[in-house]
Motif scaffolding. Structure first.
Motif, PDB file in Angstrom:
ATOM      1  N   PHE A 160       0.774   4.978 -18.311  1.00 10.22           N
ATOM      2  CA  PHE A 160      -0.305   5.518 -19.129  1.00 10.22           C
ATOM      3  C   PHE A 160      -1.571   5.660 -18.291  1.00 10.22           C
ATOM      4  CE2 PHE A 160      -0.515   0.944 -19.463  1.00 10.22           C
ATOM      5  CZ  PHE A 160      -1.865   0.652 -19.389  1.00 10.22           C
ATOM      6  N   ARG A 161      -2.539   6.371 -18.869  1.00 13.74           N
ATOM      7  CA  ARG A 161      -3.874   6.529 -18.288  1.00 13.74           C
ATOM      8  C   ARG A 161      -4.913   6.243 -19.364  1.00 13.74           C
ATOM      9  NH1 ARG A 161      -4.521   9.402 -13.433  1.00 13.74           N
ATOM     10  NH2 ARG A 161      -2.683  10.509 -12.682  1.00 13.74           N
ATOM     11  N   VAL A 162      -5.951   5.536 -18.972  1.00 15.23           N
ATOM     12  CA  VAL A 162      -7.120   5.323 -19.834  1.00 15.23           C
ATOM     13  C   VAL A 162      -8.323   5.807 -19.036  1.00 15.23           C
ATOM     14  CG1 VAL A 162      -8.517   3.678 -21.116  1.00 15.23           C
ATOM     15  CG2 VAL A 162      -6.038   3.361 -20.988  1.00 15.23           C
ATOM     16  N   PRO A 211      -7.053   6.161  -9.860  1.00 11.95           N
ATOM     17  CA  PRO A 211      -6.555   7.414  -9.247  1.00 11.95           C
ATOM     18  C   PRO A 211      -5.114   7.729  -9.596  1.00 11.95           C
ATOM     19  CG  PRO A 211      -6.816   5.682  -7.595  1.00 11.95           C
ATOM     20  CD  PRO A 211      -7.436   5.165  -8.847  1.00 11.95           C
ATOM     21  N   TYR A 212      -4.310   6.703  -9.865  1.00 15.72           N
ATOM     22  CA  TYR A 212      -2.909   6.905 -10.234  1.00 15.72           C
ATOM     23  C   TYR A 212      -2.659   6.269 -11.602  1.00 15.72           C
ATOM     24  CZ  TYR A 212      -2.299   8.077  -5.307  1.00 15.72           C
ATOM     25  OH  TYR A 212      -2.407   8.664  -4.074  1.00 15.72           O
ATOM     26  N   ASN A 267       1.182  -2.549 -12.528  1.00  9.83           N
ATOM     27  CA  ASN A 267       0.851  -1.757 -11.349  1.00  9.83           C
ATOM     28  C   ASN A 267      -0.585  -1.283 -11.522  1.00  9.83           C
ATOM     29  OD1 ASN A 267       0.474   0.470  -9.540  1.00  9.83           O
ATOM     30  ND2 ASN A 267       2.692   0.645  -9.326  1.00  9.83           N
ATOM     31  N   ASN A 268      -1.466  -1.633 -10.591  1.00  4.92           N
ATOM     32  CA  ASN A 268      -2.906  -1.476 -10.792  1.00  4.92           C
ATOM     33  C   ASN A 268      -3.402  -0.042 -10.703  1.00  4.92           C
ATOM     34  OD1 ASN A 268      -2.696  -1.011  -8.064  1.00  4.92           O
ATOM     35  ND2 ASN A 268      -3.555  -2.976  -7.459  1.00  4.92           N
ATOM     36  N   GLY A 269      -2.561   0.925 -10.343  1.00  9.00           N
ATOM     37  CA  GLY A 269      -2.983   2.314 -10.307  1.00  9.00           C
ATOM     38  C   GLY A 269      -3.709   2.737  -9.045  1.00  9.00           C
ATOM     39  N   PHE A 270      -3.692   1.903  -7.999  1.00  8.63           N
ATOM     40  CA  PHE A 270      -4.330   2.262  -6.734  1.00  8.63           C
ATOM     41  C   PHE A 270      -3.342   2.794  -5.713  1.00  8.63           C
ATOM     42  CE2 PHE A 270      -7.552  -0.720  -8.359  1.00  8.63           C
ATOM     43  CZ  PHE A 270      -8.673   0.062  -8.218  1.00  8.63           C
ATOM     44  N   THR A 271      -2.079   2.863  -6.050  1.00  2.40           N
ATOM     45  CA  THR A 271      -1.055   3.291  -5.109  1.00  2.40           C
ATOM     46  C   THR A 271      -0.039   4.158  -5.836  1.00  2.40           C
ATOM     47  OG1 THR A 271       0.753   2.532  -3.684  1.00  2.40           O
ATOM     48  CG2 THR A 271       0.152   1.118  -5.525  1.00  2.40           C
TER      49      THR A 271
END
Length: 525
Positions: free
Chosen positions: A121-123, A209-210, A228-232
């Motif tokens: 997901f994205r917030v 970013p991800y 998964n922190n969304g930085f990679t």
């Protein structure tokens, strides 16, 4: 003598002690190593035993690029309510508007004990802070609407909350909170559920970013949340968030995702929800056919038989309409993968061949124009040479000679480039005709393209050099055109005065006539 005997006894005793010590140390190391090996083997065995079987459950999952129906009305096997907007690539649970609520829930009830959910997901929002957050649910009933992140309160099951807004003012948000409920508790909004939390961790999941990926695993009455922190872009780069042991949740329930906004607003987009059934090692999961009700199984079997009959009928009709292909398998009428690849290669070569032909025609036009330009410059140089005075340096003639030399050099390069294009066209035609000699033709084509590239670079350098030389002293190199002869006067002064007098007399006569007409008209009033 007695002293020597005593020393010898002491030395022999010391040697015996050292020998015994070495034996004991060796035995101890062997035993310890055996214990380590045994413990390592036991750990490996236990790790192997603890790895469960995973089976993907498509009826409880969704993922792009064809996430919803073509008309965008719904998601297969899922319900959406509130402000949720399904699309082909994602589900926007809530848009970035104030006081919005939305949710998606599975239509079918989940009936297995252990599972693993992967949520992507994205917030995202424009502000430094967002609200309210997103929740992943497993409850005994569908909470389509309510005050808890867009879902119903007093749920029976578990909710994993991705809380964006700091209601209690303790500066502990954004956070991930796991809250269980037996159907009687009211969610504590004022304290962000910290008084009811079974586990939590601080993670900033906004504006990354991800996409954020959450792995939620319920296995052997233990709930584990990995993030998964969304930085990679690495999909398997998870880090531990929280784990709750001895957690009892309903054996049957529905999965759901909800979100809500308040005074602040974020876009809450869910890209995918993938569910896997987990089965303990050594136990084979039940076959998929056993889970289908008998009515649905009979319905699918009837549809398959009808489809098979229609297919056989179409085959017979095709063979009747095409008697020349009778006896041949219909599958042979379709091209194989290798045939398709060869066809695509030749189509690509044909397009390249046509492009090179077009470039060759354009280059021929440029070459003709350059030749005309050189001929004009040559004529100018010849005229300047005939009119030049003896004993005086002809600067303009020298400049024209240099321009002529440069243009001739450009003309030569263009001619060579045209020849290279012509050879490339011939080579491409040979490659298309041969077919089997594709590797050699491709190599020669690459060589010709390299030659064309070199020629183009040479032409570019010549043109740039010519432009630089023209920009150094443009006044000296400017070729002035002859002045136009003075135009003779078409009207003399006497004629002009007579014309003005005549025009003035006519104008006065017109005014007098107009005034008489107006005076005559006033007599009638």
């Amino acid at each position: 003598m007695a002293v020597s005997i005593l020393g010898a006894r002491r030395w022999s005793a010391a040697k015996s002690y050292l020998f015994i010590s070495l034996v004991l140390l060796t035995l101890k190391s062997i035993c310890c190593e055996g214990d380590v090996n045994i413990s390592a083997g036991a750990a490996a065995a236990s790790t192997t035993e603890q790895q469960p079987h995973r089976r993907f459950e498509y009826k409880y999952s969704f993922k792009g690029p064809h996430l919803s129906h073509p008309d965008g009305s719904s998601i297969p096997f899922w319900l959406h309510s509130g402000n949720a907007i399904p699309s082909a690539d994602q589900v926007r649970i809530t848009p970035s508007l104030r006081s919005q609520k939305g949710s998606v829930w599975t239509k079918n009830m989940v009936q297995f004990d252990s599972w693993e959910a992967l949520v992507t997901f994205r917030v995202s929002g424009r502000g430094r802070m967002g609200a309210d957050g997103l929740a992943v649910w497993f409850t005994s009933s569908q909470g389509l609407d309510g005050p808890v992140y867009g879902a119903a309160d007093k749920w029976n099951g578990v909710g994993i909350f991705f809380d964006s807004f700091d209601n209690d003012g303790k500066k502990n948000n954004p956070a991930i909170v796991v809250v269980g409920n037996n159907g009687n508790l009211v969610y504590d909004h004022q304290n962000d559920g910290t008084t009811q939390a079974l586990g939590s961790c601080l993670r900033d999941f906004r504006n990354k970013p991800y996409p954020i990926r959450a792995k939620i695993t319920y296995y052997k009455k233990s709930l584990t949340v990995m993030i998964n922190n969304g930085f990679t872009p690495d999909k398997d780069d998870y880090e531990f968030c929280t784990k709750i042991d001895n957690m009892v949740i309903p054996k049957e329930g529905f999965f759901g995702i909800s979100a809500a906004t308040g005074g602040l607003a974020d876009d809450h987009d869910v890209l995918s929800f993938l569910l896997f059934r987990l089965t303990e090692a050594g136990q084979q999961p039940p076959p998929a056919e056993a889970e289908i009700p008998k009515e649905e199984k009979d319905k699918y079997q009837e549809e398959f038989e009808n489809f098979q009959q229609d297919l056989d009928k179409k085959k017979e009709d095709f063979q009747k309409e095409h008697p020349d292909v009778q006896g041949e398998p219909i599958e042979d009428l379709f091209e194989t993968v290798n045939d398709r690849e060869i066809r695509q290669v030749f189509e690509g070569q044909n397009r390249i061949h046509l492009e090179i032909k077009q470039l060759h025609r354009q280059l021929a036009m440029i070459l003709d124009e350059q030749r005309r330009y050189v001929s004009v410059i040559t004529e100018e140089v010849t005229k300047k040479g005939t009119h030049a005075e003896s004993g005086q340096p002809d600067t303009a003639g020298q400049q024209m000679n240099s321009v002529l030399a440069t243009q001739q050099e450009v003309l030569k390069n263009l001619h060579d480039l045209r020849n290279s294009f012509l050879e490339s066209v011939k080579q491409m035609g040979a490659v298309q005709q041969q077919g089997t000699a594709g590797a050699h033709g491709a190599y020669e084509t690459v060589q010709h393209f390299n030659d064309i590239k070199d020629h183009l670079h040479s032409v570019k350098r010549d043109v740039e050099h010519l432009v630089q030389r023209g920009a150094q002293n443009p006044a000296d190199k400017m070729v002035k055109c002859p002045d136009f002869p003075p135009m003779p006067a078409c009207l003399s002064t006497v004629h002009f005065v007579v014309f003005i007098v005549v025009q003035s007399v006519l104008f006065l006569c017109y005014i007098m006539y107009k005034s008489q007409q107006e005076a005559a008209a006033k007599k009638f009033f």
